[in-house]
Scaffold this motif. Structure first.
Motif: not given
Length: 228
Positions: A161, A203, A207
């Protein structure tokens, strides 16, 4: 800045109309009838942007786009009578920044030219606060500490990420294919599917609510600067 635009188009009517609108906005325009002429100008006085027709005598616009992109990040707008989805995807994959289908409004083309010049200017100024901090809109990343703040709040992130966020922020407004992102984030030795890119972006979006990561349909992703 007095930008020079290379217009590669063999239709005289389109040459005259497009060049007139661009010059009215203060741009310099070099009209070129073929890719071969464009290659000569490229060596002598490279334009700040290219507008390329696909159907050209001799070398076609796709091949010219590929050659330019292999050596330069100069903005490229493709104009074409081909409106099939596969043609648009091919144009983007070869390095085009935008694709406009004929017939088009000259005003729309001028608007896209302005937007692309603005985007390019912003992408060359990623707003470094110092040697370790990169900020884009409400996203702030500290490279050495691998810390990420979004809208004033710090978030815990995984290695992938962080790598994806940093890479897209460092290359703000530039579109990357899934294959490019797979190679950049996972490396040459990764043999999995590019579905991993989609899963990672999903993802990140979950988030970081409202983070400006855009899908470039049929191609990949970019992070957009919200100030545009």
């Amino acid at each position: 800045m007095n930008y020079l635009i290379g217009l590669v188009e063999d239709d005289m009517n389109i040459q005259n109309i497009v060049s007139a609108y661009l010059r009215k906005e203060g741009y310099q325009v070099e009209i070129l009838n073929s890719a071969e002429e464009a290659m000569e100008i490229w060596k002598q006085n490279p334009p700040d942007m290219w507008i390329l027709d696909i159907m050209l005598p001799g070398m076609d616009g796709y091949e010219l786009c590929k050659k330019i992109r292999s050596e330069s990040e100069v903005p490229i707008i493709i104009i074409s009578a081909k409106d099939d989805e596969i043609d648009k995807i091919l144009g983007l994959e070869l390095g085009g920044d935008d694709y406009l289908t004929k017939p088009f409004s000259p005003r729309e083309l001028v608007a896209r030219v302005k937007r692309l010049f603005k985007r390019t200017s912003l992408s060359h100024q990623p707003a470094w606060m110092d040697g370790d901090r990169l900020s884009v809109d409400e996203l702030v990343i500290f490279k050495s500490d691998r810390r990420v703040f979004w809208q004033g709040t710090e978030y815990e992130v995984t290695t992938k990420e962080f790598d994806m966020l940093y890479f897209l922020a460092e290359n703000i407004n530039r579109a990357f294919s899934r294959e490019d992102l797979l190679m950049k984030i996972w490396g040459n030795d990764y043999f999995g599917s590019d579905r991993a890119v989609d899963d990672l972006i999903k993802r990140i979006r979950k988030k970081f609510t409202d983070i400006p990561i855009e899908t470039v349909w049929g191609y990949g992703y970019r992070m957009r600067n919200e100030e545009e």
